[in-house]
Design a protein around this motif. Sequence first.
Motif, PDB file in Angstrom:
ATOM      1  N   ILE A   1       0.837  -1.201   0.000  1.00  0.00           N
ATOM      2  CA  ILE A   1       0.000   0.000   0.000  1.00  0.00           C
ATOM      3  C   ILE A   1       0.872   1.251   0.000  1.00  0.00           C
ATOM      4  O   ILE A   1       0.604   2.202  -0.743  1.00  0.00           O
ATOM      5  N   ALA A   2       1.927   1.251   0.793  1.00  0.00           N
ATOM      6  CA  ALA A   2       2.846   2.389   0.828  1.00  0.00           C
ATOM      7  C   ALA A   2       3.538   2.564  -0.523  1.00  0.00           C
ATOM      8  O   ALA A   2       3.718   3.693  -0.996  1.00  0.00           O
ATOM      9  N   LEU A   3       3.898   1.471  -1.159  1.00  0.00           N
ATOM     10  CA  LEU A   3       4.547   1.529  -2.467  1.00  0.00           C
ATOM     11  C   LEU A   3       3.595   2.086  -3.527  1.00  0.00           C
ATOM     12  O   LEU A   3       3.989   2.917  -4.350  1.00  0.00           O
ATOM     13  N   ILE A   4       2.351   1.668  -3.498  1.00  0.00           N
ATOM     14  CA  ILE A   4       1.358   2.176  -4.451  1.00  0.00           C
ATOM     15  C   ILE A   4       1.151   3.679  -4.247  1.00  0.00           C
ATOM     16  O   ILE A   4       1.102   4.442  -5.211  1.00  0.00           O
ATOM     17  N   ILE A   5       1.044   4.096  -3.004  1.00  0.00           N
ATOM     18  CA  ILE A   5       0.864   5.522  -2.710  1.00  0.00           C
ATOM     19  C   ILE A   5       2.072   6.322  -3.193  1.00  0.00           C
ATOM     20  O   ILE A   5       1.926   7.394  -3.782  1.00  0.00           O
ATOM     21  N   LEU A   6       3.267   5.795  -2.988  1.00  0.00           N
ATOM     22  CA  LEU A   6       4.495   6.460  -3.431  1.00  0.00           C
ATOM     23  C   LEU A   6       4.530   6.589  -4.953  1.00  0.00           C
ATOM     24  O   LEU A   6       4.818   7.663  -5.486  1.00  0.00           O
ATOM     25  N   LEU A   7       4.209   5.516  -5.666  1.00  0.00           N
ATOM     26  CA  LEU A   7       4.246   5.554  -7.125  1.00  0.00           C
ATOM     27  C   LEU A   7       3.185   6.488  -7.701  1.00  0.00           C
ATOM     28  O   LEU A   7       3.446   7.200  -8.672  1.00  0.00           O
TER      29      LEU A   7
END
Length: 49
Positions: free
Chosen positions: A4-10
């Motif tokens: 989820i953090a990776l998706i938000i970052l991207l």
Amino acid sequence: MTYIALIILLVGIELIYFKIADTYNIIDKPNSRSSHTYIALRGAALFFL
């Protein structure tokens, strides 16, 4: 949680790229040979590789 953090970052990076592309006029203007009818930002597919 990490995904989820990776998706938000991207998504955040992509939105920043949209602002940069709009500022530096990195756009694809349609002409008679184009398959689209509206102005589109170019280069966003880099984030999906």
